[in-house]
Enzyme design. Structure first.
Site, PDB file in Angstrom:
ATOM      1  N   SER A  48      35.842  33.328  12.056  1.00  0.00           N
ATOM      2  CA  SER A  48      35.066  32.519  12.990  1.00  0.00           C
ATOM      3  C   SER A  48      34.693  33.255  14.271  1.00  0.00           C
ATOM      4  O   SER A  48      33.655  32.978  14.866  1.00  0.00           O
ATOM      5  CB  SER A  48      35.827  31.231  13.318  1.00  0.00           C
ATOM      6  OG  SER A  48      35.864  30.402  12.167  1.00  0.00           O
ATOM      7  N   VAL A  49      35.514  34.207  14.700  1.00  0.00           N
ATOM      8  CA  VAL A  49      35.194  34.956  15.920  1.00  0.00           C
ATOM      9  C   VAL A  49      33.881  35.719  15.772  1.00  0.00           C
ATOM     10  O   VAL A  49      33.151  35.914  16.744  1.00  0.00           O
ATOM     11  CB  VAL A  49      36.356  35.900  16.303  1.00  0.00           C
ATOM     12  CG1 VAL A  49      35.967  36.851  17.407  1.00  0.00           C
ATOM     13  CG2 VAL A  49      37.575  35.088  16.721  1.00  0.00           C
ATOM     14  N   GLU A  50      33.543  36.109  14.559  1.00  0.00           N
ATOM     15  CA  GLU A  50      32.313  36.866  14.328  1.00  0.00           C
ATOM     16  C   GLU A  50      31.072  35.976  14.225  1.00  0.00           C
ATOM     17  O   GLU A  50      29.945  36.481  14.176  1.00  0.00           O
ATOM     18  CB  GLU A  50      32.449  37.703  13.045  1.00  0.00           C
ATOM     19  CG  GLU A  50      33.454  38.827  13.150  1.00  0.00           C
ATOM     20  CD  GLU A  50      34.913  38.391  13.016  1.00  0.00           C
ATOM     21  OE1 GLU A  50      35.778  39.069  13.596  1.00  0.00           O
ATOM     22  OE2 GLU A  50      35.196  37.362  12.353  1.00  0.00           O
ATOM     23  N   ALA A  81      51.269  28.564  14.846  1.00  0.00           N
ATOM     24  CA  ALA A  81      52.411  28.468  15.755  1.00  0.00           C
ATOM     25  C   ALA A  81      52.196  29.233  17.055  1.00  0.00           C
ATOM     26  O   ALA A  81      53.068  29.218  17.920  1.00  0.00           O
ATOM     27  CB  ALA A  81      53.663  28.978  15.048  1.00  0.00           C
ATOM     28  N   THR A  82      51.049  29.910  17.199  1.00  0.00           N
ATOM     29  CA  THR A  82      50.806  30.699  18.409  1.00  0.00           C
ATOM     30  C   THR A  82      49.557  30.194  19.122  1.00  0.00           C
ATOM     31  O   THR A  82      48.830  29.334  18.619  1.00  0.00           O
ATOM     32  CB  THR A  82      50.605  32.185  18.061  1.00  0.00           C
ATOM     33  OG1 THR A  82      49.367  32.329  17.359  1.00  0.00           O
ATOM     34  CG2 THR A  82      51.760  32.720  17.219  1.00  0.00           C
ATOM     35  N   HIS A 127      46.863  31.739  19.402  1.00  0.00           N
ATOM     36  CA  HIS A 127      45.671  32.341  18.801  1.00  0.00           C
ATOM     37  C   HIS A 127      44.587  31.297  18.515  1.00  0.00           C
ATOM     38  O   HIS A 127      43.403  31.535  18.747  1.00  0.00           O
ATOM     39  CB  HIS A 127      46.066  33.074  17.515  1.00  0.00           C
ATOM     40  CG  HIS A 127      44.945  33.801  16.855  1.00  0.00           C
ATOM     41  ND1 HIS A 127      44.386  34.942  17.390  1.00  0.00           N
ATOM     42  CD2 HIS A 127      44.263  33.536  15.712  1.00  0.00           C
ATOM     43  CE1 HIS A 127      43.407  35.356  16.604  1.00  0.00           C
ATOM     44  NE2 HIS A 127      43.316  34.518  15.580  1.00  0.00           N
ATOM     45  N   HIS A 160      27.420  23.694  15.873  1.00  0.00           N
ATOM     46  CA  HIS A 160      28.823  24.093  15.821  1.00  0.00           C
ATOM     47  C   HIS A 160      29.472  23.336  14.674  1.00  0.00           C
ATOM     48  O   HIS A 160      29.979  22.232  14.844  1.00  0.00           O
ATOM     49  CB  HIS A 160      29.491  23.749  17.157  1.00  0.00           C
ATOM     50  CG  HIS A 160      30.874  24.274  17.321  1.00  0.00           C
ATOM     51  ND1 HIS A 160      31.898  24.016  16.430  1.00  0.00           N
ATOM     52  CD2 HIS A 160      31.414  25.028  18.290  1.00  0.00           C
ATOM     53  CE1 HIS A 160      33.005  24.594  16.854  1.00  0.00           C
ATOM     54  NE2 HIS A 160      32.735  25.215  17.980  1.00  0.00           N
TER      55      HIS A 160
END
Length: 163
Positions: A58-60, A85-86, A88, A113
């Site tokens: 998804s970042v791309e 769990a982070t 991120h 979106h």
């Protein structure tokens, strides 16, 4: 999913418009289906062409959405981000949302979106337009983008009355 307030996603007359779809490969079972539904929605609305591009995650999505915005009347970005769990999850969701918004505003092209940002994979399945799903994000994001393009077109026409 709020479960209320959705305006509906009936097909609009977008005859001749071009649709760019960019989708992440993460959670491919879901994103593949969302791409199929986005393509079906574009065809149902009369789109002249659908261009599909795939990216790793998804970042791309925003950078490829930007390239599609140079070529297409609307862009639909599709992906699935599941909370872990982070932190991120938070960084990815913010990056994607900010990036897609920037592309839309910089290019003056509607960018939908259609990235599912969920706590569980079950929530994603319930939004991906699978049989029995409560939502169909591939379809609804495409129709929303096309409707926005039609609104922009009507505003830009000299005879359009702005209310």
């Amino acid at each position: 999913m709020a479960g209320f307030g959705e305006p509906g996603a009936d097909a609009v007359d977008a005859t001749g418009l071009t649709v760019g779809v960019v989708a992440a490969r993460w959670h491919g079972e879901l994103t593949d289906h969302m791409v199929a539904r986005a393509t079906e929605a574009a065809r149902a609305c009369g789109a002249a062409d659908v261009v599909v591009a795939r990216v790793a995650g998804s970042v791309e999505l925003p950078v490829v959405a930007q390239a599609l915005a140079r070529r297409c009347d609307v862009v639909v970005a599709l992906g699935v981000v599941v909370r872990g769990a982070t932190a991120h999850f938070d960084y990815v969701c913010r990056s994607v949302t900010d990036g897609l918004t920037r592309v839309a505003l910089d290019a003056s092209v509607p960018v939908a979106h259609g990235v599912l940002t969920v706590n569980t994979i079950e929530q994603a399945r319930d939004r991906a337009g699978l049989p029995g799903s409560a939502e169909d994000k591939g379809w609804s994001a495409t129709v929303a983008a096309l409707e926005a393009a039609l609104a922009i077109r009507s505003i830009r026409q000299p005879s359009a009355a702005v209310r």
